[in-house]
Design a protein around this motif. Structure first.
Motif, PDB file in Angstrom:
ATOM      1  N   PHE A 222       1.001  -1.154  -0.286  1.00 31.94           N
ATOM      2  CA  PHE A 222       0.055  -0.226   0.113  1.00 31.94           C
ATOM      3  C   PHE A 222       1.006   1.139   0.087  1.00 31.94           C
ATOM      4  CE2 PHE A 222      -2.961  -2.768   2.448  1.00 31.94           C
ATOM      5  CZ  PHE A 222      -3.864  -3.034   1.412  1.00 31.94           C
ATOM      6  N   LEU A 223       0.638   2.306  -0.872  1.00 32.43           N
ATOM      7  CA  LEU A 223       1.522   3.258  -0.860  1.00 32.43           C
ATOM      8  C   LEU A 223       0.869   4.380   0.168  1.00 32.43           C
ATOM      9  CD1 LEU A 223       2.097   3.846  -4.831  1.00 32.43           C
ATOM     10  CD2 LEU A 223       3.319   2.710  -2.894  1.00 32.43           C
ATOM     11  N   PRO A 224       1.427   5.291   0.586  1.00 30.65           N
ATOM     12  CA  PRO A 224       1.112   6.401   1.486  1.00 30.65           C
ATOM     13  C   PRO A 224      -0.052   7.217   0.801  1.00 30.65           C
ATOM     14  CG  PRO A 224       3.540   6.435   1.454  1.00 30.65           C
ATOM     15  CD  PRO A 224       3.067   5.496   0.333  1.00 30.65           C
ATOM     16  N   LEU A 232      -4.044   3.324  -2.609  1.00 33.86           N
ATOM     17  CA  LEU A 232      -3.465   3.192  -3.859  1.00 33.86           C
ATOM     18  C   LEU A 232      -2.429   1.654  -3.188  1.00 33.86           C
ATOM     19  CD1 LEU A 232      -1.477   6.776  -4.908  1.00 33.86           C
ATOM     20  CD2 LEU A 232      -3.373   5.278  -6.011  1.00 33.86           C
ATOM     21  N   LEU A 233      -2.844   0.827  -4.341  1.00 33.12           N
ATOM     22  CA  LEU A 233      -2.021  -0.653  -4.074  1.00 33.12           C
ATOM     23  C   LEU A 233      -1.093  -0.573  -5.350  1.00 33.12           C
ATOM     24  CD1 LEU A 233      -1.764  -3.360  -2.758  1.00 33.12           C
ATOM     25  CD2 LEU A 233      -3.652  -3.956  -4.251  1.00 33.12           C
ATOM     26  N   HIS A 234       0.404  -0.754  -4.850  1.00 33.39           N
ATOM     27  CA  HIS A 234       1.105  -1.248  -5.901  1.00 33.39           C
ATOM     28  C   HIS A 234       1.528  -2.673  -5.753  1.00 33.39           C
ATOM     29  CE1 HIS A 234       5.227   0.838  -7.802  1.00 33.39           C
ATOM     30  NE2 HIS A 234       4.155   0.831  -8.595  1.00 33.39           N
ATOM     31  N   LEU A 235       0.636  -3.236  -6.915  1.00 31.58           N
ATOM     32  CA  LEU A 235       0.644  -4.711  -6.868  1.00 31.58           C
ATOM     33  C   LEU A 235       1.767  -5.465  -7.887  1.00 31.58           C
ATOM     34  CD1 LEU A 235      -0.852  -7.331  -5.830  1.00 31.58           C
ATOM     35  CD2 LEU A 235      -2.290  -6.914  -7.872  1.00 31.58           C
ATOM     36  N   LYS A 265      -8.599  -1.948   9.052  1.00 34.56           N
ATOM     37  CA  LYS A 265      -7.319  -1.675   8.742  1.00 34.56           C
ATOM     38  C   LYS A 265      -6.855  -1.853   7.487  1.00 34.56           C
ATOM     39  CE  LYS A 265      -5.777  -6.314  10.367  1.00 34.56           C
ATOM     40  NZ  LYS A 265      -6.838  -6.856   9.998  1.00 34.56           N
ATOM     41  N   ALA A 266      -5.593  -1.366   7.172  1.00 37.04           N
ATOM     42  CA  ALA A 266      -4.811  -1.790   5.944  1.00 37.04           C
ATOM     43  C   ALA A 266      -3.429  -1.904   6.383  1.00 37.04           C
ATOM     44  CB  ALA A 266      -4.765  -0.466   5.020  1.00 37.04           C
ATOM     45  N   CYS A 267      -2.868  -3.134   6.280  1.00 33.63           N
ATOM     46  CA  CYS A 267      -1.365  -3.567   6.825  1.00 33.63           C
ATOM     47  C   CYS A 267      -0.515  -3.934   5.911  1.00 33.63           C
ATOM     48  CB  CYS A 267      -1.727  -4.521   7.806  1.00 33.63           C
ATOM     49  SG  CYS A 267      -2.625  -4.127   9.323  1.00 33.63           S
ATOM     50  N   ASN A 268       0.654  -3.356   5.998  1.00 35.95           N
ATOM     51  CA  ASN A 268       1.776  -3.817   5.055  1.00 35.95           C
ATOM     52  C   ASN A 268       2.769  -4.635   5.847  1.00 35.95           C
ATOM     53  OD1 ASN A 268       1.303  -2.452   2.339  1.00 35.95           O
ATOM     54  ND2 ASN A 268       1.930  -0.485   3.470  1.00 35.95           N
ATOM     55  N   TYR A 269       3.279  -5.483   5.039  1.00 39.80           N
ATOM     56  CA  TYR A 269       4.460  -6.350   5.478  1.00 39.80           C
ATOM     57  C   TYR A 269       5.894  -5.619   5.247  1.00 39.80           C
ATOM     58  CZ  TYR A 269       7.296 -10.197   6.947  1.00 39.80           C
ATOM     59  OH  TYR A 269       8.024 -11.267   7.590  1.00 39.80           O
ATOM     60  N   ASN A 270       6.539  -5.410   6.248  1.00 35.93           N
ATOM     61  CA  ASN A 270       7.911  -4.923   6.271  1.00 35.93           C
ATOM     62  C   ASN A 270       9.072  -6.188   6.208  1.00 35.93           C
ATOM     63  OD1 ASN A 270      10.379  -3.599   6.822  1.00 35.93           O
ATOM     64  ND2 ASN A 270       9.405  -1.923   7.670  1.00 35.93           N
ATOM     65  N   LYS A 271       9.392  -6.102   4.921  1.00 35.13           N
ATOM     66  CA  LYS A 271      10.316  -7.295   4.942  1.00 35.13           C
ATOM     67  C   LYS A 271      11.922  -7.045   5.703  1.00 35.13           C
ATOM     68  CE  LYS A 271       9.114  -8.945   0.174  1.00 35.13           C
ATOM     69  NZ  LYS A 271       8.956 -10.490   0.645  1.00 35.13           N
ATOM     70  N   LEU A 279      -0.857   0.989   8.003  1.00 34.79           N
ATOM     71  CA  LEU A 279      -0.606   1.959   6.841  1.00 34.79           C
ATOM     72  C   LEU A 279      -0.935   3.386   7.380  1.00 34.79           C
ATOM     73  CD1 LEU A 279      -0.342   3.169   3.931  1.00 34.79           C
ATOM     74  CD2 LEU A 279      -2.671   2.719   3.519  1.00 34.79           C
ATOM     75  N   ASP A 280      -2.033   3.559   7.938  1.00 39.79           N
ATOM     76  CA  ASP A 280      -2.516   5.009   8.438  1.00 39.79           C
ATOM     77  C   ASP A 280      -1.993   5.425   9.789  1.00 39.79           C
ATOM     78  OD1 ASP A 280      -4.636   5.524   6.112  1.00 39.79           O
ATOM     79  OD2 ASP A 280      -5.173   3.625   6.874  1.00 39.79           O
TER      80      ASP A 280
END
Length: 326
Positions: A222-224, A232-235, A265-271, A279-280
């Motif tokens: 998910f982008l900021p 915005l989703l960068h897939l 919620k909207a959650c990104n995984y940080n590698k 995200l928010d």
């Protein structure tokens, strides 16, 4: 609006027409343009030969000197205006033309027009003309989805994506008279069918109430946000059903931005850290801790809000993912 609207005009004159620099006056506003065009005797025979994009003059009047004045007053949604956006500006472009002969003969005079403004914080891109976009109403809310170009400035020009390239996906909701809403993607899966059935083979993208699970094995993210009512989703293009038509099925939710929880919620995984991040509001990353297990319902308010018409299922596509990296 951070700055005043300004008009940038590029002069391209046909010397045989003898146009003066002040013969065309343009005033840009937030949603429309007002153009006054003083045309000489050689151009007054037929007002239908004077065009702003694909629009004829809204008013045409002759003067005592044999010249005339054409006036164009139109919204940017009319006349074939081209809309572009950067992260800072919104830009509308079109052309004034004089066509003494019908198509396919080219115009003898062209005057490009460009209106530029600082992008307001509440600006929502308008992608309704996109063949890959989806626009659906639910109650008095209007949900949107579209595949964008790499600059996130307009609809994608192609639905074909090489493996490992990025598919920019935008989703939004028109808030209308509602309080500020937060747009969330609760679930997204890919399939090879427009309709979903119990035995449909799927590829999970977002699961477990807003967790971008594809991000654990790819660079999808998910982008900021630039505003709460869109996301915005960068897939990253995946190998699932390569070469076939692929549809993205998503569950969109318009939610109270002040009431994020394990289910909204909207959650990104940080590698780099191996952790899930919200995200928010990174200070509330704990809401994403359930992404590797099961995110369960903790209150009755979620069910009640869904029944009030803040949830919509949407389908985007078809996309074609090719294994040829070129």
């Amino acid at each position: 609006m951070n700055g005043l609207w300004q008009c940038i005009s590029i002069f391209v004159f046909a010397t045989a027409l003898g146009m003066a620099e002040d013969d065309i006056q343009i005033v840009c506003t937030e949603k429309s343009v007002h153009i006054t065009w003083k045309v000489n005797k050689s151009m007054t025979g037929n007002p239908a030969r004077l065009l702003l994009g694909n629009c004829f003059p809204t008013r045409f009047s002759n003067t005592s000197t044999g010249e005339a004045e054409a006036e164009f007053i139109f919204q940017f949604s009319d006349c074939g205006f081209k809309q572009m956006a950067t992260w800072k500006y919104v830009i509308y472009e079109n052309k004034l033309t004089y066509r003494p002969l019908p198509k396919p003969y080219p115009p003898s005079f062209t005057y490009p027009v460009r209106c530029v403004s600082d992008k307001p914080n509440a600006w929502i891109p308008y992608f309704q003309s996109s063949t890959s976009g989806v626009i659906q109403g639910h109650g008095d809310l209007a949900f949107h989805m579209a595949i964008l170009n790499p600059e996130f400035s307009g609809p994608a020009e192609s639905n074909i994506f090489p493996l490992d390239s990025f598919v920019p996906i935008w989703a939004g909701v028109d808030q209308q008279t509602h309080q500020p809403l937060l747009l969330l993607l609760e679930e997204c899966v890919a399939s090879t069918t427009l309709e979903m059935y119990p035995d449909t083979l799927t590829y999970p993208i977002i699961a477990n109430k807003g967790c971008l699970v594809d991000g654990k094995k790819s660079h999808s993210t998910f982008l900021p946000r630039y505003q709460s009512s869109s996301i915005l989703l960068h897939l990253q293009a995946f190998k699932f059903a390569a070469g076939e038509e692929v549809y993205i099925h998503c569950k969109l939710i318009a939610w109270d931005p002040d009431n994020l929880n394990e289910l909204k919620k909207a959650c990104n995984y940080n590698k780099a850290t191996g952790e899930w991040e919200l995200l928010d509001d990174p200070s509330k990353n704990s809401l994403c801790q359930c992404c590797d297990s099961t995110c369960i319902e903790r209150s009755r308010r979620d069910t009640q809000s869904a029944a009030q018409g803040l949830v919509l299922n949407s389908v985007l596509g078809p996309l074609i993912i090719t294994e040829d990296s070129s």
